[in-house]
Design an enzyme around this catalytic site. Structure first.
Site, short mmCIF file in Angstrom:
data_model
loop_
_atom_site.label_atom_id
_atom_site.label_comp_id
_atom_site.label_asym_id
_atom_site.label_seq_id
_atom_site.Cartn_x
_atom_site.Cartn_y
_atom_site.Cartn_z
N GLY A 201 0.82 -1.21 0.00
CA GLY A 201 0.00 0.00 0.00
C GLY A 201 0.85 1.26 0.00
CB SER A 202 0.54 4.41 1.90
OG SER A 202 -0.71 4.67 1.29
CD GLU B 9 0.20 9.47 -8.63
OE1 GLU B 9 -0.03 8.29 -8.31
OE2 GLU B 9 0.21 9.85 -9.80
CD GLN C 146 -32.95 29.93 0.93
OE1 GLN C 146 -33.40 29.27 1.85
NE2 GLN C 146 -32.90 31.26 0.94
CB THR D 117 -1.95 3.92 -14.50
OG1 THR D 117 -2.67 3.95 -13.27
CG2 THR D 117 -2.78 4.59 -15.58
N GLY E 294 -31.17 13.60 -8.59
CA GLY E 294 -32.18 12.72 -7.99
C GLY E 294 -32.03 11.30 -8.49
CB THR F 232 -4.57 7.65 1.35
OG1 THR F 232 -3.58 7.73 2.41
CG2 THR F 232 -4.54 6.26 0.72
#
Length: 401
Positions: free
Chosen positions: A135-136, A379, A295, A162, A355, A381
């Site tokens: 992970g990081s 890049e 509004q 990627t 909606g 968290t």
């Protein structure tokens, strides 16, 4: 031109480039993005168009056949492209991180060999830090390079590439013990290797396998893959910069560019979400009037637009800081953190304005709703960004007691 997210002080050349890219996005990307995304189809025609525009060489110096433009110009182009389809911006992001790393850290031979073909778009770049178990925590990298004569032998498994399949050059970060005795800090025993390969899947060169695309919730079209090295032999002259042990610093320098890119993507997706929300609010009627006249909806639009403006301003500041040659990890971390969080919030508000129709795949906002979460992770968290920001603030505001 949108009233929001304007950038002051641009040159005529920058303005012309951005106008060209925006026109391309409106005509060539937005009309087909949702259909291609739903099919998870690589946007080859779009990529070919970007190549014709010269965007693969945008930041590569003119001496290597590129346009020699700034990070700011690149970030603003990414913002426009992500406004059309975020996956397309991912295709060029990793390419530019590798090109930037070569320009900043490569040997002269490496720059001469790779950059002209990267500028032309004939070589596409990808970079690889992450692994299945880390992970990081980059320091936990287990992939390893061992010297064998004039070559290194690489073994290990990498994750979340990627452009892993479509690229032909991958910058891979691995551990390398040569010259770094046991006990050396992890970040001082890492090396970046420039790995050339054939585009595609399966065994793309002896010892290197790209198993196939990872199936994702969003961020489709662009290929995200694993990378498996099993006795992969790389010549010693393909160590980035020619010296081992510098890979961590080289990658972190590239990631700063990547964080500005992710911030720009967040800005682009948020802009598109706002455009869709404000447009739908003026088309949909309830209780005898446009919902834009209620509004509650106006409050949402006001908050969305303010977030778009704030994220854009921070992204521009981070890019300009890097272009000035100054350290920008604080600004890049802030921009990436704010832009990705605000992107998620703006997209969700646009989704709410739609909606029940926002839940339908017929509406573009459904795609954006699945794409925005990737920016919270890519890049680094939010937690990683806050850690970087906090440490840098303590450096800048050190108490002298």
């Amino acid at each position: 031109m949108s009233r929001l997210a304007q950038t002051h002080g641009l040159t005529d050349v920058q303005t012309e480039i951005l106008s060209t890219v925006r026109d391309f996005v409106d005509k060539e990307i937005i009309p087909v993005a949702t259909e291609l995304e739903h099919r998870d189809e690589y946007p080859q025609d779009i990529v070919d168009g970007l190549k014709e525009l010269g965007l693969f060489g945008l930041m590569i110096p003119e001496e290597y056949g590129g346009l020699g433009e700034s990070l700011l110009t690149y970030a603003l182009c990414v913002e426009e492209i992500a406004r059309g389809w975020m996956s397309v911006s991912g295709i060029i992001n990793t390419h530019f991180i590798v090109a930037y790393m070569l320009k900043q850290h490569g040997t002269q031979e490496q720059r001469d060999h790779f950059l002209p073909r990267m500028a032309a778009g004939d070589i596409r770049g990808a970079f690889s830090m992450s692994e299945p178990a880390l992970g990081s925590d980059v320091s936990a990298i287990s992939s390893k390079a061992v010297r064998d004569g004039e070559e290194y032998v690489l073994n290990g498994q990498k994750m979340w590439l990627t452009n892993g399949g479509t690229s032909s050059l991958v910058a891979v970060l691995v551990k390398s013990d040569e010259g770094h005795p046991e006990g050396t800090a992890a970040h001082k025993s890492m090396t970046t290797f420039l790995v050339e390969k054939e585009p595609g899947f399966g065994e793309v060169r002896p010892g290197l396998t790209i198993p196939g695309k990872i199936d994702k919730m969003g961020y489709k079209g662009v290929d995200t893959t694993e990378l498996i090295m099993d006795g992969l032999r790389i010549p010693a002259d393909r160590v980035l910069g020619g010296v081992t042990g510098r890979g961590f610093y080289q990658m972190m320098d590239g990631v700063e560019v990547g964080r500005v890119n992710v911030a720009a993507r967040g800005c682009g997706v948020a802009q598109r979400a706002f455009e869709l929300g404000v447009q739908y609010a003026q088309q949909r009627h309830t209780f005898g009037k446009q919902i834009a006249q209620h509004q509650a909806i106006q409050f949402k639009l006001a908050e969305m637009a303010t977030k778009v403006e704030a994220a854009h301003a921070m992204m521009v500041n981070a890019a300009r800081k890097k272009d000035s040659g100054e350290r920008n990890d604080l600004e890049a971390g802030m921009a990436k953190y704010l832009a990705s969080e605000y992107c998620k919030e703006v997209v969700e508000d646009a989704f709410r304005i739609h909606g029940g129709y926002g839940f339908s795949k017929e509406y573009e906002i459904e795609r954006l709703y699945r794409e925005a979460p990737m920016l919270l992770i890519g890049e680094g968290t939010a937690e990683i960004q806050k850690m970087i920001i906090g440490r840098r603030l303590l450096e800048e505001y050190r108490f002298q007691g």
